[in-house]
Design a protein around this motif. Structure first.
Motif, PDB file in Angstrom:
ATOM      1  N   HIS A 606       0.848  -1.195   0.000  1.00  0.00           N
ATOM      2  CA  HIS A 606       0.000   0.000   0.000  1.00  0.00           C
ATOM      3  C   HIS A 606       0.888   1.251   0.000  1.00  0.00           C
ATOM      4  CE1 HIS A 606      -3.395  -2.611   0.849  1.00  0.00           C
ATOM      5  NE2 HIS A 606      -2.754  -3.099   1.899  1.00  0.00           N
ATOM      6  N   PRO A 607       1.420   1.615  -1.151  1.00  0.00           N
ATOM      7  CA  PRO A 607       2.379   2.739  -1.212  1.00  0.00           C
ATOM      8  C   PRO A 607       1.765   4.070  -0.801  1.00  0.00           C
ATOM      9  CG  PRO A 607       1.739   2.005  -3.425  1.00  0.00           C
ATOM     10  CD  PRO A 607       1.217   0.986  -2.465  1.00  0.00           C
ATOM     11  N   ASP A 608       0.453   4.195  -0.891  1.00  0.00           N
ATOM     12  CA  ASP A 608      -0.187   5.470  -0.555  1.00  0.00           C
ATOM     13  C   ASP A 608      -0.773   5.476   0.856  1.00  0.00           C
ATOM     14  OD1 ASP A 608      -2.039   3.558  -1.138  1.00  0.00           O
ATOM     15  OD2 ASP A 608      -3.354   4.880  -2.327  1.00  0.00           O
ATOM     16  N   PHE A 609      -0.328   4.548   1.723  1.00  0.00           N
ATOM     17  CA  PHE A 609      -0.884   4.486   3.082  1.00  0.00           C
ATOM     18  C   PHE A 609      -0.560   5.771   3.841  1.00  0.00           C
ATOM     19  CE2 PHE A 609      -0.303   3.530   7.631  1.00  0.00           C
ATOM     20  CZ  PHE A 609      -1.597   3.123   7.937  1.00  0.00           C
ATOM     21  N   ASP A 610      -1.599   6.324   4.482  1.00  0.00           N
ATOM     22  CA  ASP A 610      -1.455   7.561   5.247  1.00  0.00           C
ATOM     23  C   ASP A 610      -2.098   7.369   6.622  1.00  0.00           C
ATOM     24  OD1 ASP A 610      -1.000  10.656   5.316  1.00  0.00           O
ATOM     25  OD2 ASP A 610      -3.094  10.361   5.936  1.00  0.00           O
ATOM     26  N   VAL A 611      -1.376   7.694   7.675  1.00  0.00           N
ATOM     27  CA  VAL A 611      -1.850   7.426   9.045  1.00  0.00           C
ATOM     28  C   VAL A 611      -3.156   8.152   9.318  1.00  0.00           C
ATOM     29  CG1 VAL A 611      -1.353   7.726  11.504  1.00  0.00           C
ATOM     30  CG2 VAL A 611       0.468   6.992   9.939  1.00  0.00           C
ATOM     31  N   ILE A 617     -10.751   6.381   8.832  1.00  0.00           N
ATOM     32  CA  ILE A 617     -11.584   5.311   8.277  1.00  0.00           C
ATOM     33  C   ILE A 617     -11.892   4.247   9.323  1.00  0.00           C
ATOM     34  CG2 ILE A 617     -11.625   3.413   6.602  1.00  0.00           C
ATOM     35  CD1 ILE A 617      -9.873   5.160   4.785  1.00  0.00           C
ATOM     36  N   VAL A 618     -10.854   3.820  10.079  1.00  0.00           N
ATOM     37  CA  VAL A 618     -11.021   2.719  11.042  1.00  0.00           C
ATOM     38  C   VAL A 618     -11.868   3.202  12.214  1.00  0.00           C
ATOM     39  CG1 VAL A 618      -9.839   1.161  12.630  1.00  0.00           C
ATOM     40  CG2 VAL A 618      -8.856   1.653  10.398  1.00  0.00           C
ATOM     41  N   PRO A 619     -12.970   2.494  12.524  1.00  0.00           N
ATOM     42  CA  PRO A 619     -13.847   2.928  13.615  1.00  0.00           C
ATOM     43  C   PRO A 619     -13.250   2.609  14.988  1.00  0.00           C
ATOM     44  CG  PRO A 619     -14.672   0.889  12.637  1.00  0.00           C
ATOM     45  CD  PRO A 619     -13.482   1.287  11.832  1.00  0.00           C
ATOM     46  N   ILE A 620     -12.896   3.642  15.726  1.00  0.00           N
ATOM     47  CA  ILE A 620     -12.405   3.500  17.101  1.00  0.00           C
ATOM     48  C   ILE A 620     -13.158   4.521  17.941  1.00  0.00           C
ATOM     49  CG2 ILE A 620     -10.404   3.667  18.625  1.00  0.00           C
ATOM     50  CD1 ILE A 620      -8.643   2.930  16.258  1.00  0.00           C
ATOM     51  N   LYS A 621     -13.750   4.080  19.042  1.00  0.00           N
ATOM     52  CA  LYS A 621     -14.692   4.931  19.769  1.00  0.00           C
ATOM     53  C   LYS A 621     -14.010   6.042  20.558  1.00  0.00           C
ATOM     54  CE  LYS A 621     -18.840   4.689  22.582  1.00  0.00           C
ATOM     55  NZ  LYS A 621     -19.846   3.803  23.216  1.00  0.00           N
ATOM     56  N   GLU A 622     -12.967   5.705  21.309  1.00  0.00           N
ATOM     57  CA  GLU A 622     -12.369   6.677  22.227  1.00  0.00           C
ATOM     58  C   GLU A 622     -11.131   7.336  21.611  1.00  0.00           C
ATOM     59  OE1 GLU A 622     -13.778   7.583  24.904  1.00  0.00           O
ATOM     60  OE2 GLU A 622     -15.312   6.011  25.028  1.00  0.00           O
ATOM     61  N   LYS A 623     -10.958   8.623  21.915  1.00  0.00           N
ATOM     62  CA  LYS A 623      -9.836   9.390  21.360  1.00  0.00           C
ATOM     63  C   LYS A 623      -8.498   8.841  21.835  1.00  0.00           C
ATOM     64  CE  LYS A 623      -8.009  14.102  21.013  1.00  0.00           C
ATOM     65  NZ  LYS A 623      -6.655  13.738  21.483  1.00  0.00           N
ATOM     66  N   TRP A 624      -8.407   8.475  23.142  1.00  0.00           N
ATOM     67  CA  TRP A 624      -7.134   7.972  23.666  1.00  0.00           C
ATOM     68  C   TRP A 624      -6.691   6.695  22.924  1.00  0.00           C
ATOM     69  CZ3 TRP A 624      -7.179   2.997  25.307  1.00  0.00           C
ATOM     70  CH2 TRP A 624      -8.395   2.447  25.728  1.00  0.00           C
ATOM     71  N   HIS A 625      -7.687   5.935  22.482  1.00  0.00           N
ATOM     72  CA  HIS A 625      -7.402   4.694  21.774  1.00  0.00           C
ATOM     73  C   HIS A 625      -6.818   5.006  20.390  1.00  0.00           C
ATOM     74  CE1 HIS A 625      -9.039   0.396  20.720  1.00  0.00           C
ATOM     75  NE2 HIS A 625      -7.728   0.466  20.673  1.00  0.00           N
ATOM     76  N   LYS A 626      -7.379   6.015  19.729  1.00  0.00           N
ATOM     77  CA  LYS A 626      -6.826   6.436  18.429  1.00  0.00           C
ATOM     78  C   LYS A 626      -5.435   7.025  18.599  1.00  0.00           C
ATOM     79  CE  LYS A 626     -10.703   7.209  15.319  1.00  0.00           C
ATOM     80  NZ  LYS A 626     -11.223   8.092  14.266  1.00  0.00           N
ATOM     81  N   ASP A 627      -5.258   7.751  19.701  1.00  0.00           N
ATOM     82  CA  ASP A 627      -3.977   8.424  19.920  1.00  0.00           C
ATOM     83  C   ASP A 627      -2.828   7.434  20.056  1.00  0.00           C
ATOM     84  OD1 ASP A 627      -5.133  10.888  19.773  1.00  0.00           O
ATOM     85  OD2 ASP A 627      -5.318  11.174  21.951  1.00  0.00           O
ATOM     86  N   ILE A 628      -3.066   6.288  20.717  1.00  0.00           N
ATOM     87  CA  ILE A 628      -1.984   5.325  20.899  1.00  0.00           C
ATOM     88  C   ILE A 628      -1.631   4.647  19.574  1.00  0.00           C
ATOM     89  CG2 ILE A 628      -3.405   3.304  21.522  1.00  0.00           C
ATOM     90  CD1 ILE A 628      -1.280   2.640  23.640  1.00  0.00           C
ATOM     91  N   TYR A 629      -2.625   4.491  18.691  1.00  0.00           N
ATOM     92  CA  TYR A 629      -2.319   3.986  17.345  1.00  0.00           C
ATOM     93  C   TYR A 629      -1.496   5.021  16.576  1.00  0.00           C
ATOM     94  CZ  TYR A 629      -5.044  -0.317  17.025  1.00  0.00           C
ATOM     95  OH  TYR A 629      -5.489  -1.590  17.160  1.00  0.00           O
ATOM     96  N   GLU A 631       0.422   7.377  17.720  1.00  0.00           N
ATOM     97  CA  GLU A 631       1.778   7.491  18.275  1.00  0.00           C
ATOM     98  C   GLU A 631       2.675   6.364  17.763  1.00  0.00           C
ATOM     99  OE1 GLU A 631       4.074   7.525  22.625  1.00  0.00           O
ATOM    100  OE2 GLU A 631       1.873   7.352  22.529  1.00  0.00           O
ATOM    101  N   GLY A 632       2.184   5.129  17.797  1.00  0.00           N
ATOM    102  CA  GLY A 632       3.000   3.991  17.379  1.00  0.00           C
ATOM    103  C   GLY A 632       3.321   4.020  15.896  1.00  0.00           C
ATOM    104  N   LEU A 633       2.339   4.371  15.077  1.00  0.00           N
ATOM    105  CA  LEU A 633       2.559   4.403  13.631  1.00  0.00           C
ATOM    106  C   LEU A 633       3.527   5.517  13.241  1.00  0.00           C
ATOM    107  CD1 LEU A 633      -1.122   3.715  12.515  1.00  0.00           C
ATOM    108  CD2 LEU A 633       0.826   2.166  12.221  1.00  0.00           C
ATOM    109  N   LYS A 634       3.402   6.667  13.905  1.00  0.00           N
ATOM    110  CA  LYS A 634       4.321   7.769  13.615  1.00  0.00           C
ATOM    111  C   LYS A 634       5.748   7.423  14.031  1.00  0.00           C
ATOM    112  CE  LYS A 634       1.480  10.996  12.032  1.00  0.00           C
ATOM    113  NZ  LYS A 634       1.625  11.557  10.660  1.00  0.00           N
ATOM    114  N   LYS A 635       5.880   6.809  15.227  1.00  0.00           N
ATOM    115  CA  LYS A 635       7.219   6.417  15.690  1.00  0.00           C
ATOM    116  C   LYS A 635       7.850   5.385  14.743  1.00  0.00           C
ATOM    117  CE  LYS A 635       7.007   7.214  20.685  1.00  0.00           C
ATOM    118  NZ  LYS A 635       7.040   6.582  22.032  1.00  0.00           N
ATOM    119  N   ALA A 636       6.999   4.545  14.143  1.00  0.00           N
ATOM    120  CA  ALA A 636       7.512   3.507  13.247  1.00  0.00           C
ATOM    121  C   ALA A 636       8.029   4.092  11.944  1.00  0.00           C
ATOM    122  CB  ALA A 636       6.407   2.494  12.953  1.00  0.00           C
ATOM    123  N   GLY A 637       7.583   5.316  11.592  1.00  0.00           N
ATOM    124  CA  GLY A 637       8.073   5.943  10.375  1.00  0.00           C
ATOM    125  C   GLY A 637       7.029   6.152   9.306  1.00  0.00           C
TER     126      GLY A 637
END
Length: 638
Positions: A606-611, A617-629, A631-637
Motif C-alpha cells: 500500500h504505497p499510498d498508506f497515510d496514518v 476510516i477505522v472505527p475506534i470509539k475513544e480518542k485515547w485509543h486512536k492516539d496510541i495507534y 503514536e506507534g505508527l508515527k514512531k515507526a516511520g
C-alpha cells in the motif's frame, strides 16, 4: 481348591487368591471347557482353537509340547485339572472352579443375587487382552461374549419388573448400563435405563430454551423495524417460532447420532482415570435415556477414539453428525473437564463448556454434573438441528457452499473473490440459502479490511447480504454476525456490539462469532473485555485462524501490552495482515530498526498508506485509543 479367573484377564488362583504360574494356553483350554459347559474336547478341536487351521501338523506338534508342559506343572501342584488321552482332553473340575460357569447354566434361577453376580462378572471383558492371533479363536471369543451379554440382558428383563427396593433397583440400573455399554445394538437397553433412573425434565428444558430464543428474536425484530430493506420489518410477524408444546418424542424426525469420545487426560492426578470412567458412565446414562439424540455405543466410540489417521472417515461411516470431545486437566481441587460439541459436516463447534470437577467432592456431585451436561448437549443439538434444516433441503447447494467455505481459511483478496464466486453459484442453486448469503456478506467486509481504502460500497453490500440472510433464516446466528461486522466497519459501534451479542446468544459457543464480538468490543475501546472474549474464542478454537490472533494483538496493543501483541502476530500463519500493528508495536518498544522492516513491507503493498487517513476510516470509539495507534505508527516511520 483352585479358581480360574476369566473376566478382566486370565489367571489361576489358589485358595488365598494368589496367582499361580500355569501355561497360558492351558488356561485358555480350561476357559474353553468351562464356558461351553463341556467335559471333553478333541485334540484337533483344541489345536485349531489355539493355533488356527493353517498347518495341522504344526498345530499338533505345538499341542504335544503344551501337553507335556501341562502334565509337568500339574505334577508339581499335585492336581489334575486336565487329563489327556490319545484323541481327547478331559476337564476334571473336582479341584477347580471358574467364574464363567454361571453363564453355562441352561436356565438362570432368576434372582437379584444372580443378577448381581452377572453384573460383577461383566464389568470386565471375558478373556480380556488374550490374543492368540487366529480368526477361529477370535470368532469363538466373540460368540462367548455375545452369549454372556444375552444372559445378562435376559436376567435384567426378568428382574426389572420385580425390583421393589433401592438395592434391587440399583442392580437393575447397573445391568441395564452394562448391556448398553457392551452391546452392539445402540438401543437395546434405554427403556430399562429410563425406568431405573427416572430421568425427567428434558422436554421442560427444551421448552425453556426455545421460549428464551423466541422472546429474544421477537424483541430484536421489534426494535429494528427501521432497518433496510423494509421487507425485513414486514416479515417480523412471520418469523418461524418454535412451539414448545410440539417438542415431544413423537413430533421429531429421525434422531441425530452422537459419538461421545473418551477424554484425553492432561491431568497429573493418579485418580483422574477413575473419575473420567465414572463420569463417562453417568453421561452415557443421560444420553441414552433422552429422546432427542441417539448415542453411539461406548465400545464403538472407544475404538474410533483410538484411530488417528482415518477417524473422520469412521465417524462418517457410522452415520454420525455430532461428536462430543472431552479433555481432562488439572489436579485435586483444580481438576476440570473441557467439553465441546462438534457438528461434523462443517467442523463447527456448536457448544462448549469447562466443568470444575473438584476431585475431593466429585463422588457427591458427579451425577448432577453429568445429568446437566447430557441435557445441555441434547438441547443444543435440537436447537442446532433446526437452524441447519436448510442444508438438508438442498444438498447440491450445501455441497457448493462447503467448497466455497474453504477459501476463508486464509484471508487474501484472491481467496475472498473465489469464495464470492462459489457463494453466488450456491444462490443459483438455491436463492434463499441463508449460509451462502451470510458468507457473501463476509467476503465484502473482509475485502474492505484488506484493501484499507474505505470503499463504502463494499460495506453496503455486506450489510445488504447480511439482512437478506436474516430475512431468509431469522433464527440462524450467521446473518446477525455479518450485520454486526458491517455495522462495526461503518462506525455504528454500539449497534454492532448489540447485534453481535444477539448472534452470540443464539450460538453461545460458536468461536467465530465470539471472536467477532471481541473485535467489536475492541473497536468500542472496551479492551479488557475484548481480551477476555477473544481468549474464550481461542480456547474454543485453539488452532486459531489469523483473524482471532489479529484481534487479540490489537486489543493488547491498545492496553499497552506491546510484547503480547507481537506474540499474537508471530503466531499468525500470514503475519503480513498485521504489518502495520507489528510496526507500531516494535516502535513503542523502542526498536525502530525492527519497526522499519514492517513499514517497508506495508509500503510495498500500500504505497499510498497515510496514518491520518487510515485513522479517519477505522472505527475506534475513544480518542485515547486512536492516539496510541497514531503514536506507534508515527514512531515507526509512517
Amino acid at each position: 481348591m483352585f479358581r480360574l479367573r476369566t473376566f478382566g484377564g486370565l489367571e489361576l488362583l489358589d485358595e488365598h487368591g494368589h496367582a499361580i504360574p500355569f501355561p497360558a494356553k492351558a488356561l485358555v483350554i480350561l476357559a474353553y471347557l468351562f464356558s461351553t459347559g463341556r467335559r471333553t474336547a478333541t485334540r484337533m478341536e483344541v489345536a485349531e482353537l489355539l493355533w488356527g487351521r493353517g498347518t495341522p501338523s504344526v498345530a499338533f506338534t505345538n499341542l504335544r509340547r503344551l501337553i507335556s508342559r501341562i502334565r509337568g506343572r500339574q505334577s508339581e501342584l499335585n492336581v489334575h485339572f486336565l487329563v489327556f488321552s490319545n484323541h481327547g482332553i478331559e476337564l476334571k473340575s473336582s479341584s477347580i472352579t471358574c467364574d464363567v460357569s454361571l453363564f453355562g447354566m441352561a436356565e438362570p434361577e432368576g434372582s437379584f443375587d444372580e443378577l448381581k453376580v452377572l453384573v460383577d462378572r461383566l464389568r470386565s471383558a471375558f478373556l480380556d487382552k488374550i490374543d492368540l492371533q487366529n480368526s477361529l479363536f477370535d470368532h469363538w471369543l466373540a460368540q462367548q461374549r455375545e452369549r454372556q451379554l444375552i444372559a445378562l440382558d435376559h436376567a435384567m428383563r426378568l428382574m426389572a419388573s420385580l425390583a421393589n427396593t433401592a438395592d434391587q433397583r440399583a442392580v437393575v440400573q447397573q445391568a441395564a448400563l452394562l448391556v448398553f455399554l457392551t452391546g452392539s445394538n445402540d438401543q437395546i437397553a434405554p427403556k430399562f435405563l429410563l425406568q431405573a433412573y427416572e430421568v425427567q425434565g428434558e422436554v421442560e428444558l427444551l421448552k425453556r430454551t426455545f421460549e428464551r430464543r423466541n422472546e429474544m428474536l421477537a424483541s430484536w425484530m421489534k426494535e429494528k423495524q427501521s432497518f433496510p430493506p423494509a421487507k425485513i420489518a414486514a416479515r417480523a410477524a412471520n418469523v418461524e417460532i418454535i412451539n414448545p408444546a410440539e417438542l415431544t418424542e413423537h413430533s421429531r424426525p429421525s434422531l441425530p447420532r452422537l459419538a461421545l469420545l473418551p477424554p484425553s487426560n492432561y491431568s497429573r492426578e493418579p485418580a483422574a482415570a477413575m473419575i473420567v470412567a465414572s463420569l463417562l458412565e453417568d453421561i452415557t446414562i443421560g444420553f441414552c435415556v433422552l429422546n432427542s439424540v441417539q448415542v453411539l455405543a461406548p465400545y464403538s466410540a472407544l475404538q474410533i477414539s483410538r484411530k488417528t489417521e482415518d477417524q473422520l472417515a469412521m465417524l462418517e461411516h457410522h452415520g454420525l453428525t455430532y461428536v462430543l470431545e472431552t479433555r481432562l486437566s488439572g489436579v485435586d481441587e483444580a481438576l476440570s473437564l473441557f467439553t465441546q460439541l462438534v457438528f461434523l459436516p462443517t467442523s463447527e463447534i456448536v457448544w462448549a463448556e469447562r466443568l470444575s470437577l473438584d476431585g475431593a467432592r466429585f463422588a457427591q456431585n458427579r451425577r448432577d454434573i453429568s445429568g446437566r451436561l447430557a441435557l445441555s448437549v441434547a438441547s443444543e443439538i435440537e436447537r442446532h438441528r433446526i437452524t441447519r434444516s436448510n442444508f438438508d433441503r438442498n444438498p447440491a447447494a450445501y455441497h457448493r457452499y462447503l467448497l466455497g467455505r474453504r477459501f476463508f481459511d486464509r484471508l487474501t483478496l484472491p481467496n475472498l473473490r473465489r469464495a464470492r464466486k462459489e457463494m453466488k453459484a450456491v444462490l443459483q442453486e438455491s436463492a434463499n440459502f441463508a449460509p451462502a448469503l451470510s458468507s457473501l456478506a463476509r467476503t465484502y467486509s473482509e475485502e474492505w479490511l484488506l484493501t484499507a481504502r474505505g470503499e463504502a460500497v463494499l460495506l453496503k453490500s455486506a450489510e445488504a447480504y447480511a439482512l437478506q440472510a436474516i430475512e431468509t433464516s431469522s433464527d440462524m446466528a450467521d446473518g446477525y454476525r455479518e450485520l454486526g461486522v458491517a455495522k462495526l466497519l461503518q462506525g455504528a459501534l454500539d449497534e454492532s456490539v448489540e447485534t453481535l451479542q444477539l448472534a452470540e446468544t443464539l450460538s453461545p459457543h460458536y468461536a467465530d462469532i465470539i471472536a467477532d464480538h471481541a473485535d467489536a468490543l475492541a473497536h468500542c475501546s472496551r479492551l479488557d473485555t475484548a481480551c477476555r472474549t477473544i481468549e474464550r474464542a481461542i480456547e474454543l478454537n485453539p488452532i486459531s485462524p489469523d483473524s482471532y490472533l489479529w484481534t487479540a494483538a490489537g486489543a493488547c496493543y491498545g492496553l499497552g501490552r506491546f510484547e503480547a501483541a507481537i506474540g499474537y502476530i508471530d503466531r499468525m500463519a500470514d503475519g503480513s495482515l498485521a504489518d502495520r500493528l507489528a510496526a507500531a508495536s516494535w516502535a513503542m518498544l523502542g526498536h525502530r530498526d525492527k519497526a522499519h522492516v514492517f513499514v517497508t513491507r506495508v509500503r510495498e503493498t500500500h504505497p499510498d498508506f497515510d496514518v491520518e487517513n487510515w485513522l479517519s476510516i477505522v472505527p475506534i470509539k475513544e480518542k485515547w485509543h486512536k492516539d496510541i495507534y497514531r503514536e506507534g505508527l508515527k514512531k515507526a516511520g509512517f
